[in-house]
Design a protein around this motif. Structure first.
Motif, PDB file in Angstrom:
ATOM      1  N   CYS A 175      -9.003   7.236   7.607  1.00 30.89           N
ATOM      2  CA  CYS A 175      -8.170   8.200   7.992  1.00 30.89           C
ATOM      3  C   CYS A 175      -6.992   7.815   7.159  1.00 30.89           C
ATOM      4  N   GLY A 176      -6.590   6.736   7.978  1.00 28.83           N
ATOM      5  CA  GLY A 176      -4.893   6.461   7.213  1.00 28.83           C
ATOM      6  C   GLY A 176      -4.402   6.800   9.351  1.00 28.83           C
ATOM      7  N   GLU A 177      -3.435   6.202   9.121  1.00 26.16           N
ATOM      8  CA  GLU A 177      -2.053   6.312  10.424  1.00 26.16           C
ATOM      9  C   GLU A 177      -2.515   7.589  10.788  1.00 26.16           C
ATOM     10  N   GLY A 178      -2.415   9.054  10.362  1.00 24.14           N
ATOM     11  CA  GLY A 178      -1.904   9.892  10.863  1.00 24.14           C
ATOM     12  C   GLY A 178      -2.678  10.242  11.479  1.00 24.14           C
ATOM     13  N   LEU A 179      -4.261   9.625  11.944  1.00 21.63           N
ATOM     14  CA  LEU A 179      -4.936  10.514  12.600  1.00 21.63           C
ATOM     15  C   LEU A 179      -4.457   9.426  13.746  1.00 21.63           C
ATOM     16  N   ILE A 180      -5.251  11.098  15.171  1.00 23.23           N
ATOM     17  CA  ILE A 180      -4.338  10.420  16.690  1.00 23.23           C
ATOM     18  C   ILE A 180      -5.853  10.582  16.460  1.00 23.23           C
ATOM     19  N   VAL A 181      -6.409   9.182  17.502  1.00 21.13           N
ATOM     20  CA  VAL A 181      -7.510   9.249  17.839  1.00 21.13           C
ATOM     21  C   VAL A 181      -7.413   8.612  19.812  1.00 21.13           C
ATOM     22  N   HIS A 182      -8.935   9.257  20.772  1.00 23.28           N
ATOM     23  CA  HIS A 182      -8.941   9.376  22.202  1.00 23.28           C
ATOM     24  C   HIS A 182      -9.675   8.590  21.785  1.00 23.28           C
ATOM     25  N   ASP A 192      -2.242  24.957  23.577  1.00 26.82           N
ATOM     26  CA  ASP A 192      -2.219  24.244  23.140  1.00 26.82           C
ATOM     27  C   ASP A 192      -2.061  23.649  21.715  1.00 26.82           C
ATOM     28  N   ALA A 193      -3.735  23.549  22.065  1.00 29.59           N
ATOM     29  CA  ALA A 193      -4.396  23.019  21.080  1.00 29.59           C
ATOM     30  C   ALA A 193      -5.789  23.398  21.018  1.00 29.59           C
ATOM     31  N   LEU A 194      -7.108  22.369  20.498  1.00 28.50           N
ATOM     32  CA  LEU A 194      -8.338  22.959  20.725  1.00 28.50           C
ATOM     33  C   LEU A 194      -9.531  21.873  20.267  1.00 28.50           C
ATOM     34  N   LEU A 195      -9.982  21.760  21.170  1.00 23.11           N
ATOM     35  CA  LEU A 195     -11.164  20.684  21.443  1.00 23.11           C
ATOM     36  C   LEU A 195     -12.517  21.006  20.979  1.00 23.11           C
ATOM     37  N   ILE A 196     -12.664  20.820  19.358  1.00 20.62           N
ATOM     38  CA  ILE A 196     -14.054  21.376  19.366  1.00 20.62           C
ATOM     39  C   ILE A 196     -15.299  20.304  18.764  1.00 20.62           C
ATOM     40  N   VAL A 197     -16.128  20.579  19.614  1.00 22.35           N
ATOM     41  CA  VAL A 197     -17.608  18.933  19.344  1.00 22.35           C
ATOM     42  C   VAL A 197     -18.529  20.277  18.927  1.00 22.35           C
ATOM     43  N   THR A 198     -19.025  18.111  18.315  1.00 20.97           N
ATOM     44  CA  THR A 198     -19.735  18.915  16.957  1.00 20.97           C
ATOM     45  C   THR A 198     -20.741  19.684  17.613  1.00 20.97           C
ATOM     46  N   PRO A 199     -21.282  20.268  16.421  1.00 17.77           N
ATOM     47  CA  PRO A 199     -22.817  21.207  16.602  1.00 17.77           C
ATOM     48  C   PRO A 199     -23.640  20.355  17.725  1.00 17.77           C
ATOM     49  N   TYR A 200     -24.079  20.718  18.609  1.00 18.38           N
ATOM     50  CA  TYR A 200     -25.394  20.299  19.280  1.00 18.38           C
ATOM     51  C   TYR A 200     -26.652  21.118  19.065  1.00 18.38           C
ATOM     52  N   HIS A 217      -7.529  20.507   5.894  1.00 19.97           N
ATOM     53  CA  HIS A 217      -6.944  21.225   6.608  1.00 19.97           C
ATOM     54  C   HIS A 217      -6.050  20.326   7.534  1.00 19.97           C
ATOM     55  N   SER A 218      -4.753  20.976   7.779  1.00 16.70           N
ATOM     56  CA  SER A 218      -3.344  19.919   7.928  1.00 16.70           C
ATOM     57  C   SER A 218      -3.560  19.944   9.491  1.00 16.70           C
ATOM     58  N   ASN A 219      -4.464  20.913  10.343  1.00 16.89           N
ATOM     59  CA  ASN A 219      -4.276  21.221  11.788  1.00 16.89           C
ATOM     60  C   ASN A 219      -5.942  20.600  12.504  1.00 16.89           C
ATOM     61  N   ILE A 220      -6.599  19.790  11.579  1.00 16.40           N
ATOM     62  CA  ILE A 220      -7.177  19.258  11.927  1.00 16.40           C
ATOM     63  C   ILE A 220      -6.569  17.369  11.922  1.00 16.40           C
ATOM     64  N   VAL A 221      -6.351  17.252  12.931  1.00 12.56           N
ATOM     65  CA  VAL A 221      -5.549  16.125  13.261  1.00 12.56           C
ATOM     66  C   VAL A 221      -5.496  14.822  13.968  1.00 12.56           C
ATOM     67  N   ALA A 222      -6.783  15.541  15.029  1.00  9.55           N
ATOM     68  CA  ALA A 222      -7.266  14.054  15.544  1.00  9.55           C
ATOM     69  C   ALA A 222      -8.598  14.089  15.812  1.00  9.55           C
ATOM     70  N   ILE A 223      -9.124  12.761  16.977  1.00  9.05           N
ATOM     71  CA  ILE A 223     -10.600  12.648  17.041  1.00  9.05           C
ATOM     72  C   ILE A 223     -10.638  12.249  18.473  1.00  9.05           C
ATOM     73  N   GLY A 237      -4.521  28.076  14.319  1.00  2.00           N
ATOM     74  CA  GLY A 237      -3.306  27.333  13.284  1.00  2.00           C
ATOM     75  C   GLY A 237      -3.113  26.658  14.284  1.00  2.00           C
ATOM     76  N   LEU A 238      -4.311  26.266  15.144  1.00  2.31           N
ATOM     77  CA  LEU A 238      -3.679  24.779  16.069  1.00  2.31           C
ATOM     78  C   LEU A 238      -4.488  24.407  15.942  1.00  2.31           C
ATOM     79  N   PRO A 239      -3.725  22.613  16.229  1.00  2.00           N
ATOM     80  CA  PRO A 239      -3.850  21.845  16.343  1.00  2.00           C
ATOM     81  C   PRO A 239      -5.057  21.539  16.872  1.00  2.00           C
ATOM     82  N   ILE A 240      -6.028  20.750  16.353  1.00  4.74           N
ATOM     83  CA  ILE A 240      -7.745  20.475  16.521  1.00  4.74           C
ATOM     84  C   ILE A 240      -8.421  19.022  17.041  1.00  4.74           C
ATOM     85  N   MET A 241      -8.641  18.932  17.427  1.00  4.33           N
ATOM     86  CA  MET A 241      -9.057  17.337  18.194  1.00  4.33           C
ATOM     87  C   MET A 241     -10.885  17.548  17.805  1.00  4.33           C
ATOM     88  N   LEU A 242     -11.176  17.429  16.801  1.00  2.00           N
ATOM     89  CA  LEU A 242     -12.774  16.622  16.853  1.00  2.00           C
ATOM     90  C   LEU A 242     -13.460  15.971  17.898  1.00  2.00           C
TER      91      LEU A 242
END
Length: 305
Positions: free
Chosen positions: A183-190, A103-111, A160-166, A132-137
């Motif tokens: 980032c504004g109120e649109g950023l989803i934070v975990h 449903d979504a992707l979690l993409i870590v910073t390059p190590y 990128h409209s599908n980058i939505v979270a961190i 096209g999936l939502p992406i959490m950085l």
């Protein structure tokens, strides 16, 4: 809160990958996922750091993601780990995870590479354009030696409209405010640190991607839900009950301790893939003591309700 943010609200469990004699123990994995779903978690995260993604073959990762999707059956959002330190490999992982039904992707910073912020923008941009999936950085400087700057996060969201979270795992609750300002109120934070879940929520985060939820899914769900319902005293009491267990989950490198705790609970085995090893005997004994105290406290807490 918009509809997309609501999908990321709550506890997401960073699933372990159980092994037996070097191979994935799918029967144990299935049982662990069902236990999470029964506890009411909002999301499942297969093939992440806690799932020992760096040691999985592409085929193993595909099967774990597809299996999680089938088991979830829409009861929880499936956010698949899809990061690597090679952009082309990351793009391939993104495409494979989408094909597997995530449903979504979690993409870590390059190590290891230690890219600049411009490098991160190019890297994540390539990943975002591949699916096209939502992406959490996923910013975890302790493992990757690079942090996603708030301004970089803002630039990525603008492009990128599908980058939505961190998922923020740098151990600094103050980053939540800096990220939201940039980032504004649109950023989803975990929260990416179990022990900082309540501080993160108080500053505007909507959920946690949790290691300790592998062991204590029901208690984590209740804690987060209590906070979100305005029941601060109950949330704090649950946090206090979970705190020692949370600290113990990082007595050695993750996921060694959580796998040991699952083994002590007869839920799956402690086996790891090299270069990681099961926790030492001394630490296993410490974990057993902590787990015993947690179990007693959780039972007492439940009886009081």
């Amino acid at each position: 809160m918009n509809e997309l943010a609501k999908r990321f609200k709550g506890v997401f469990t960073a699933l372990v990958t159980p092994f037996r004699d070097g191979a994935i123990d799918f029967a144990a994995f299935d049982a662990l996922v069902e236990r999470q779903l029964s506890a009411g978690v909002a999301g499942l995260v297969p093939v992440g750091t806690t799932g020992e993604a760096a040691t999985l073959s592409d085929e193993e990762a595909d099967e774990l993601i597809a299996r999680t999707v089938r088991l979830a059956g829409g009861r929880a959002l499936v956010m698949a780990g899809a990061g690597a330190n090679d952009t082309l490999k990351t793009v391939d992982k993104v495409k494979r995870a989408e094909k597997a039904g995530a449903d979504a992707l979690l993409i870590v910073t390059p190590y290891y590479n230690k890219p600049t912020q411009d490098g991160l923008i190019a890297h994540y941009g390539a990943a975002a354009e591949a699916a096209g999936l939502p992406i959490m950085l996923y910013s975890v400087p302790g493992r990757c030696a690079v942090e996603i700057a708030p301004e970089t996060c803002a630039t990525l969201m603008e492009k990128h409209s599908n980058i939505v979270a961190i998922k923020e795992a740098g151990g600094d609750a103050g980053r939540v405010t800096r990220l939201r300002k940039a980032c504004g109120e649109g950023l989803i934070v975990h929260s990416g640190d179990d022990g900082l879940t309540l501080p993160f929520l108080s500053l505007g985060a909507v959920g946690v991607t949790s290691v300790v939820a592998n062991i204590a899914p029901r208690e984590m769900v209740r804690m987060v839900e209590a906070w979100q319902k305005g029941e601060a005293a109950k949330a704090l009491a649950l946090n206090d009950m979970i705190a020692e267990l949370t600290d113990a989950m990082f007595i050695e490198s993750n996921p060694g301790p959580v796998k040991a705790a699952l083994a002590l609970s007869n839920l799956s085995g402690p086996e790891m893939r090299l270069p990681l090893l099961p926790v030492s005997r001394d630490n296993r004994e410490k974990l057993a003591d902590v787990l015993g105290r947690f179990t007693s406290a959780a039972t007492a807490f439940q009886e009081m309700r």
